[in-house]
Design an enzyme around this catalytic site. Structure first.
Site, mmCIF file in Angstrom:
data_model
loop_
_atom_site.group_PDB
_atom_site.id
_atom_site.type_symbol
_atom_site.label_atom_id
_atom_site.label_comp_id
_atom_site.label_asym_id
_atom_site.label_seq_id
_atom_site.Cartn_x
_atom_site.Cartn_y
_atom_site.Cartn_z
ATOM 1 N NE ARG A 102 -3.844 0.665 1.910
ATOM 2 C CZ ARG A 102 -5.042 0.662 2.472
ATOM 3 N NH1 ARG A 102 -5.233 1.282 3.626
ATOM 4 N NH2 ARG A 102 -6.051 0.049 1.894
ATOM 5 C CG HIS A 129 -8.312 0.173 -2.889
ATOM 6 N ND1 HIS A 129 -7.538 -0.941 -2.605
ATOM 7 C CD2 HIS A 129 -8.955 0.479 -1.721
ATOM 8 C CE1 HIS A 129 -7.704 -1.277 -1.329
ATOM 9 N NE2 HIS A 129 -8.553 -0.438 -0.781
ATOM 10 C CD GLN A 132 -12.801 -1.725 -0.973
ATOM 11 O OE1 GLN A 132 -12.018 -1.648 -0.044
ATOM 12 N NE2 GLN A 132 -14.021 -2.234 -0.826
ATOM 13 C CG ASP A 223 -13.630 6.273 -0.737
ATOM 14 O OD1 ASP A 223 -13.573 6.088 0.492
ATOM 15 O OD2 ASP A 223 -12.619 6.284 -1.463
ATOM 16 C CB CYS A 263 -14.061 1.168 0.002
ATOM 17 S SG CYS A 263 -13.620 2.897 0.212
ATOM 18 N NE ARG A 291 -10.198 -5.208 0.206
ATOM 19 C CZ ARG A 291 -9.402 -4.257 0.705
ATOM 20 N NH1 ARG A 291 -9.931 -3.218 1.295
ATOM 21 N NH2 ARG A 291 -8.078 -4.332 0.571
HETATM 22 N N1 CP Z 1 -11.119 -0.313 2.402
HETATM 23 C C1 CP Z 1 -9.843 -0.370 2.834
HETATM 24 O O1 CP Z 1 -8.894 -0.549 2.044
HETATM 25 O O2 CP Z 1 -9.710 -0.264 4.177
HETATM 26 P P1 CP Z 1 -8.333 -0.059 4.986
HETATM 27 O O3 CP Z 1 -7.802 1.289 4.594
HETATM 28 O O4 CP Z 1 -8.719 -0.145 6.424
HETATM 29 O O5 CP Z 1 -7.379 -1.142 4.579
HETATM 30 N N1 NVA Z 2 -10.028 6.715 -1.125
HETATM 31 C C1 NVA Z 2 -9.626 6.236 0.177
HETATM 32 C C2 NVA Z 2 -9.845 4.765 0.283
HETATM 33 C C3 NVA Z 2 -9.481 4.144 1.593
HETATM 34 C C4 NVA Z 2 -9.650 2.662 1.616
HETATM 35 C C5 NVA Z 2 -8.188 6.608 0.434
HETATM 36 O O1 NVA Z 2 -7.363 6.474 -0.477
HETATM 37 O O2 NVA Z 2 -7.868 7.047 1.543
#
Ligand code: CP
Ligand code: NVA
Length: 309
Positions: A102, A129, A132, A223, A263, A291
């Site tokens: 990530r 993502h 997701q 989101d 999400c 997930r």
């Molecule tokens: N939806 C998602 O990716 O959640 P986290 O940021 O908690 O991993």
């Molecule tokens: N769009 C959000 C998604 C988190 C899972 C972010 O990037 O913070």
């Protein structure tokens, strides 16, 4: 499939295969447990940003399949600072069978994939993502039974989550409405790419009016208004986005059996009200659970490519 970096890289058949495998692995897990398909396999979980779902779902997914996963936080590796992305990729490739990362900069995901000799999985970047989106598609399939011609409205910031969702929707034959304020829409490159992925009845349309976007849809998705890394824009975004809140008034415009998705994490009272998040149309928590099931399919296809199931 060598890596899992973007929904854009998958053929519709690969996408369907991942969803079918996820569904089988989920049913197997619910019926008592998964076979140790990934016995002896290891996965590094490399995080430059916070996480609840991504970290725990990948870790437990590996454990359920007989493998092992471990967490590397932002202050440990300092990828791109203490050590180059290429060197992190080369070093980890000597220890583990796969890398889930990530990151902020999507180029870091691409760099890991370029220099690693093991599969790389994108666990969110500023660009997309995809893990997701796979879980989201599994959730839609479970609740609606098919994708072809199904109408989904995404309401809110045109961001990493929107991008992956749009690519998936186009590859699976869905119709997608995207309602975002001016200046917060996906850009032309994204839309052109999405257009090139259209199959069957797939189509997308952009809206500024959220009420028009949700009329008669089967799925409403939102989101956060401020993603990780954009925190300094929070005050401005809080001024712009309130008309895009998913609330009872908005949901009542959609089909009565529409599902509401997010999400997570949610900023309750901002992009979604408690009433909707906890209401009868919400699938937020089954979606979060998915997930893990969706990612098991990714892990099996990448780390056990000879698995025939
Ligand atoms: N939806 C998602 O990716 O959640 P986290 O940021 O908690 O991993
Ligand atoms: N769009 C959000 C998604 C988190 C899972 C972010 O990037 O913070």
């Amino acid at each position: 499939m060598k890596h899992f970096l973007s929904i854009a890289d998958l053929s519709p058949a690969e996408l369907q295969d991942l969803l079918s495998l996820a569904d089988r692995l989920k049913k197997e897990w619910k019926a008592g447990g998964n076979a140790p398909i990934l016995k002896g396999k290891s996965l590094a979980l490399l995080f430059q940003k916070p996480s609840l779902r991504t970290r725990v779902s990948f870790e437990m997914g590996m454990v359920h399949l007989g493998g092992y996963a471990f967490y590397l936080g932002p202050s440990e590796v300092k990828m791109g600072g203490r050590e180059s992305v290429a060197d992190v990729a080369r070093v980890l490739s000597g220890y583990v069978d796969g890398i889930m990362a990530r990151v902020f900069d999507h180029d870091h995901i691409l760099g890991l994939a370029q220099h690693a000799s093991v599969p790389v999985i994108n666990g969110l970047s500023d660009y997309n993502h995809p893990a997701q989106a796979l879980a989201d598609m599994l959730t839609i399939w479970e609740h609606k039974g098919s994708f072809e011609g199904l109408k989904m409205a995404y309401v809110g910031d045109g961001n990493n989550v929107t991008r992956s969702l749009l690519f998936g929707a186009m590859k699976l034959g869905m119709k997608m409405h995207i309602a975002s304020p001016t200046g917060y829409m996906l850009d032309e490159d994204d839309l052109e790419l999405a257009d090139s992925f259209r199959t069957g009845q797939a189509a997308f349309e952009l809206f500024e009016d959220p009420l028009a976007a949700v009329a008669d849809v089967d799925v409403i998705y939102t989101d956060v208004w401020t993603s990780m890394g954009q925190e300094e824009e929070t005050a401005v975004r809080l001024q712009v986005f309130p008309p895009y809140q998913i609330n009872h008034r908005l949901v009542s415009r959609a089909n009565s059996d529409c599902i509401v998705m997010h999400c997570l994490p949610a900023h309750r009272g901002e992009e979604i009200t408690d009433e909707v998040a906890d209401g009868p149309n919400s699938v937020l928590f089954p979606q979060a659970e998915n997930r893990m099931h969706a990612q098991k399919a990714i892990l099996v296809r990448l780390l056990a490519p000879d698995y025939a199931g």
